[in-house]
Each structure stands twice: as C-alpha cells, then as structure tokens.
Motif scaffolding. Sequence first.
Motif, PDB file in Angstrom:
ATOM      1  N   TYR A 275      -2.185  12.150   0.678  1.00 33.60           N
ATOM      2  CA  TYR A 275      -2.681  10.819   0.374  1.00 33.60           C
ATOM      3  C   TYR A 275      -2.139   9.764   1.325  1.00 33.60           C
ATOM      4  O   TYR A 275      -2.866   8.880   1.758  1.00 33.60           O
TER       5      TYR A 275
ATOM      6  N   LEU B 122      -4.365   7.445   3.762  1.00 33.84           N
ATOM      7  CA  LEU B 122      -4.258   5.984   3.683  1.00 33.84           C
ATOM      8  C   LEU B 122      -3.902   5.392   5.043  1.00 33.84           C
ATOM      9  O   LEU B 122      -4.550   4.449   5.520  1.00 33.84           O
TER      10      LEU B 122
ATOM     11  N   LEU C 267      -1.250  10.360   4.311  1.00 33.49           N
ATOM     12  CA  LEU C 267      -1.945  10.631   5.582  1.00 33.49           C
ATOM     13  C   LEU C 267      -3.289   9.922   5.619  1.00 33.49           C
ATOM     14  O   LEU C 267      -3.629   9.230   6.584  1.00 33.49           O
TER      15      LEU C 267
ATOM     16  N   ARG D  14       3.129   2.852  -2.921  1.00 31.28           N
ATOM     17  CA  ARG D  14       2.514   3.528  -4.070  1.00 31.28           C
ATOM     18  C   ARG D  14       2.419   5.026  -3.889  1.00 31.28           C
ATOM     19  O   ARG D  14       2.163   5.755  -4.835  1.00 31.28           O
ATOM     20  N   LEU D  15       2.542   5.487  -2.648  1.00 28.72           N
ATOM     21  CA  LEU D  15       2.236   6.894  -2.385  1.00 28.72           C
ATOM     22  C   LEU D  15       3.471   7.757  -2.174  1.00 28.72           C
ATOM     23  O   LEU D  15       3.360   8.953  -1.969  1.00 28.72           O
TER      24      LEU D  15
ATOM     25  N   LEU E  66       0.799  -1.225   0.000  1.00 25.36           N
ATOM     26  CA  LEU E  66       0.000   0.000   0.000  1.00 25.36           C
ATOM     27  C   LEU E  66       0.833   1.276   0.000  1.00 25.36           C
ATOM     28  O   LEU E  66       0.681   2.134  -0.861  1.00 25.36           O
TER      29      LEU E  66
ATOM     30  N   ARG F 240       4.075  11.383  -3.735  1.00 22.25           N
ATOM     31  CA  ARG F 240       2.820  12.087  -4.009  1.00 22.25           C
ATOM     32  C   ARG F 240       2.555  13.082  -2.875  1.00 22.25           C
ATOM     33  O   ARG F 240       3.259  13.115  -1.873  1.00 22.25           O
ATOM     34  N   ASP F 241       1.517  13.874  -3.052  1.00 14.14           N
ATOM     35  CA  ASP F 241       1.101  14.819  -2.020  1.00 14.14           C
ATOM     36  C   ASP F 241       0.964  14.081  -0.679  1.00 14.14           C
ATOM     37  O   ASP F 241       0.334  13.025  -0.619  1.00 14.14           O
ATOM     38  N   PRO F 242       1.579  14.616   0.393  1.00 19.98           N
ATOM     39  CA  PRO F 242       1.517  13.918   1.693  1.00 19.98           C
ATOM     40  C   PRO F 242       0.084  13.673   2.163  1.00 19.98           C
ATOM     41  O   PRO F 242      -0.172  12.785   2.975  1.00 19.98           O
TER      42      PRO F 242
END
Lengths: 320, 288
Positions: free
Chosen positions: B93, B97, B95, B85-86, B82, B89-91
Amino acid sequence: MKDGPQDYPKYVGAAVIWLALLSMPFWINRVGGYTQLGTEVLVMALAATALNFLLGFTGVLSFGHAAYFGLGVYGAGLTIKYLLPSTLAGMAVGVLTAVVAAAIIGLLIVHLRGIYFAMVTIAFGQVFYFIAFRWNNVTGGDDGLSNWSRQPIDFGFARLDILHSPVTFYYFVLFFFAVAVAIMAALLRSPFGRTLLAIRENERRTRFLGVPVDRHIWLSWLISCTFVGLAGTLYALLNNFADPHTLYWEQSGVFVIMAVLGGMRSFWGPLIGAAIYVVLQDYVSTMTQNWMSFIGLFFVLVVLFFPRGVLGIIRRKVVP
Amino acid sequence: MTQLILYNVFNGLIVGAFYALMALGLSLILNLSGVINFAHGGFLAVGAYLAFALIPYLGFWGALVISPLLTALFGLVIERLLIRRLYGRDPLYSLLLTFGLAFMLEDGTRFIWGPQTLPFSIPDSLSSPLSSSFFFLTGYRLFMVLLVTAAVIALFLILSYTRLGVRIRAGTLDLETVSVLGVNVRILRSLNFGLGIYLAGLAGVLAAGMLGLQPTIGSDLIMPSFVAIIIGGLGSLPGTLVGGLLIGVASGVVTVWFPSASEAMIYVMMGLVLLVRPRGLFGEEGRF
C-alpha cells in the motif's frame, strides 16, 4: 473442498461476467464506448489477473511485471515486422521471450522476500526498457516500433480477418483471455494452487511441511509472467504498435493498482479493476492534459479508501 | 584516451554522488519505516524547482540553503497527512501510494513550470573550468563533489552522535523495543522521513545546476537509486553510499566504449551482485 450453497453467488457472478464479456461488442457502443476500448479492457484484465496469480494468491509482491508485458509487446512486434508476417508466430515468440527472461530473472530473485523482492523486480524491469529505448535502429527507440500490423489468420478452411474487423479481433482476444483465465483458475484449484495459498498465509509453516517453497514461488512467478507476456502480445496486436512505455516501471504500478482496485483476494477482482482503470484513463485523458495528476490522485484515493478493492467490499457486505 | 577515461570516471563519480545522495534518503526511510518511497524522485524535482523559483530573490546560495529545507517541510506534511496511515500495513500500500504521489509531483511541476527544460543559473564563480588541460573539472562539479561529501559526512555524524541519530539506528534494528523505552516513534519516523526528503531536495538543487530543470529529473534518477541500495545491501547506509558511487563510475566507464549500454550496465551489475551475494555487498545476512 466440495461446492455448497455458499458458493452459488460465485457461480452467478462468473456467469454474469462471461455473459457481459461475450456480448460486449453489442452494447459497448450504446454506452459511449467503442470496441477497441473493450478489447483493451480484456488485455489489461488478462495482465492484471496474471499478476494477481502471484500477488493475490501466492502473496509475492512483484512491481516489475511491465518488463514481461513489454517483452511480449516487442517480441510480437519485432517478429511480425522483421521475421514472419504471421500473427500467431508473433504471439508465440512474444510469449516465449517473456518466459525465458522470467525464468532466468526468477532464478536470481526467487529467494528474496517482501519489499526486497519488490525493489529488485522494479529495478530488473528497467533493463528491457533501456534496451528498447537505446537500440534505436531495431526497436525504434523512443518513437516505438511502428509500420507493422497484425495479420489475418488463415486456417485453410476459414479465414479470420482480425485486421479489419475490430469485433472479430475482440473475440480473438476473448478466446485467449478465456483460455488463460481457465488455466489459471484450474491451477488455483489444484493441489499446487492450494500450496500457493498456504505459502501466502504462512510461508514458514509451509516450508516445515516439506514444501519446496522457493520452487513453488518460482513456478508461480513463471506462470504469472507467461500470461502477462501473452497479454503483452495481444496489446501489441491491438495497437499495431510497440511502445517503450509498456516496459517502463509506471506500467508495472498500473497492473498492481488494477489488481488492488478490483480486489486482489478475488479471482475476478483484477478484471473489474482493469475495466474501471481503462475506462477512467480513456475518459480523463480526453478531458485534460494533466491526466497523470488524476491517475496519481486515483492511486492515492484507492489506497486510502478502497484497499480491499471493489469485490473485497462487496464480499464483506454479502458474507459478514 | 587517458583523458577521456578520466573524464568519464569523474563524470561517473558525480552522477554516482547524486545516486548516493538520493539513495541514502530512500534507505533511511526504507530501513526505519519499511516504506519504499517512490515519490523520492518527485521530492527531488520539487527541491530543484523550488530553488529555481527562489534564486531571483535569494540568489543561488540562499536557494541552496532554503530550498532543501522547504522540501523537507513539504515532505513532513505529506508524511503526516498520507504516509503515516500506512505504517505497519502491507508494503504494497505504501508502494502504491508513493507511486501515485510520484505521478502527482511530476505532473504538478510540469503544470506549474511547463514541460520544457529550464535554464538553471549557477554563480559565475563556479562555472568556469579550473584548469585548461582538465576541461571537465569546472568549479561547479568540484563544488558538488565537495558538498555531497560534506552532506554524507554530516549525515553519518548525525546518525552516530546525536540522540536523534542513535534512535534512528536503534529503530532500524528493533522499533518495538525503542518504542517501549519511551521514544515517541511517530515523531521519530516523521523526523527520519524529513531527513530523507531533505537529502532529496539537496540532490535536486545540485542536479538542476548540472542537468538543467525538467519535470522528469526525479524519475530518471530514482531507478539507479534503487539499484544502488540493492547493490550496497538493504539496511546498510555505507553500503548504499558505496553502491551509488560504484554504479556511477561503472556506467561512466562503460560510456567510453559503449555509450548506449551505460544505463543497462548498472542493472547487469545488480544481477551479478544478486547472483554472487544476494544480500548485497554490505547487507546483513538473513535480514531480508
């Protein structure tokens, strides 16, 4: 910016949304809902839209908006219970409490950015939770503040019985929702709002243009918290109850997920997100004890598969 | 009175050690990957409940060793599936998840082991007071302080002297350069995440022995850990350690006079630190 034909879908969308909201009490029972659920959607939508003013249109990530929502809740509840049994007075005090707290805390944190800002807002939110939780004899502690209710409003020439008629209360909330949303939309169209967008897109360049960025962010934060506080007061009136969990950090996350789910780059996104979330939560919590797992899973799925949100996806399809 | 204050200071030190242990793990992940791991408290609960499940087979000492390792393994799986993947990216997302994960982990433990507080048995050799005049100084508490100290020293030794540790520290400063120099950043981030979760698992086992087992054990500890990081200064591990101990002791001392203000106290401290020194006690200027 002049409006042109490219903006027509936007007007149609807004018209559909307002029509749906205005007629909600007439159809919600037929689709399996109830008026209070519709009211809750409105309240949550107001909170999420207000959060999105900061999150989506200023580009500042606050994860602590539950604090100001909860201050609205307790401000209204405590006022009506102990000071003055008047709905409007309760709302005024609730909003004012949220504004004062936001103004002071905003001064402390406004120069922080990114994850640091997010963390500090989360942590600060907890202060009010612990006050509500610990100050038992006034706030009711963990059990919440009960034994009070919203009061009918007497204008002298007319009387608005929002206490006994859920439909009247729905329109009462819709009125505040409409006013708040109109103010936020107008602010976003103003030079001030355009400057906020500029800060979101490129803070450094905006600063070089001579914009006092910190002050603008502080104002945006304050506006956002004001309307979240207003949503909080309406939430307290809706339930005739003040729940300490409205102050807890989990609530902040819920506001953010609503904004993201609906589409945080769209003005109406948070409304859509709030509607989906509230209805889903209502449904899931009647079906299973383990609704927390489902909500958690929902968060994960939204982040992985719908990071642009519903309106973000639609917009992409319409405007390639 | 002296004894009461001493008791509360010592108590605060222990609680602070928990905060620090948890905050160090959070800090590691935050510094290298830019992810605020909301689910850290959930992993702590997983560590605690795993130990509870393992004790009948392995005994306390076995569980103390194995449970954090299993928790770290679980963390690695979650990271691989999980969180990876992030990155970048913008924090926002990550956060959201990890926020969802925190819900799932807390509810999952409640689903499996029930909502009630479960007794967590610690060995008899640790549960008796060491001295009658200092009744609060049980063997378990002393043991906990020693173990946390050892874990913290080990962590700093790993970061200072092993190749992995040096790479983690370098990556914290400039991940791109580290990547260009031929380090596999994916693996580095995974291992770093695992290390952080290991600390959460360890804190979980220790917390279970002291506070008893509840599904909310993690979510009660996570906010103070955030405060510890903020007070210590983002990006500084020694700062995080000091921050954790500081808020622990401070809330312990406040308990002597105003028990109901002990939680709010740490947030007031955070406000003061932000007012006087926005980057935190040991934070670098201009990093955030």
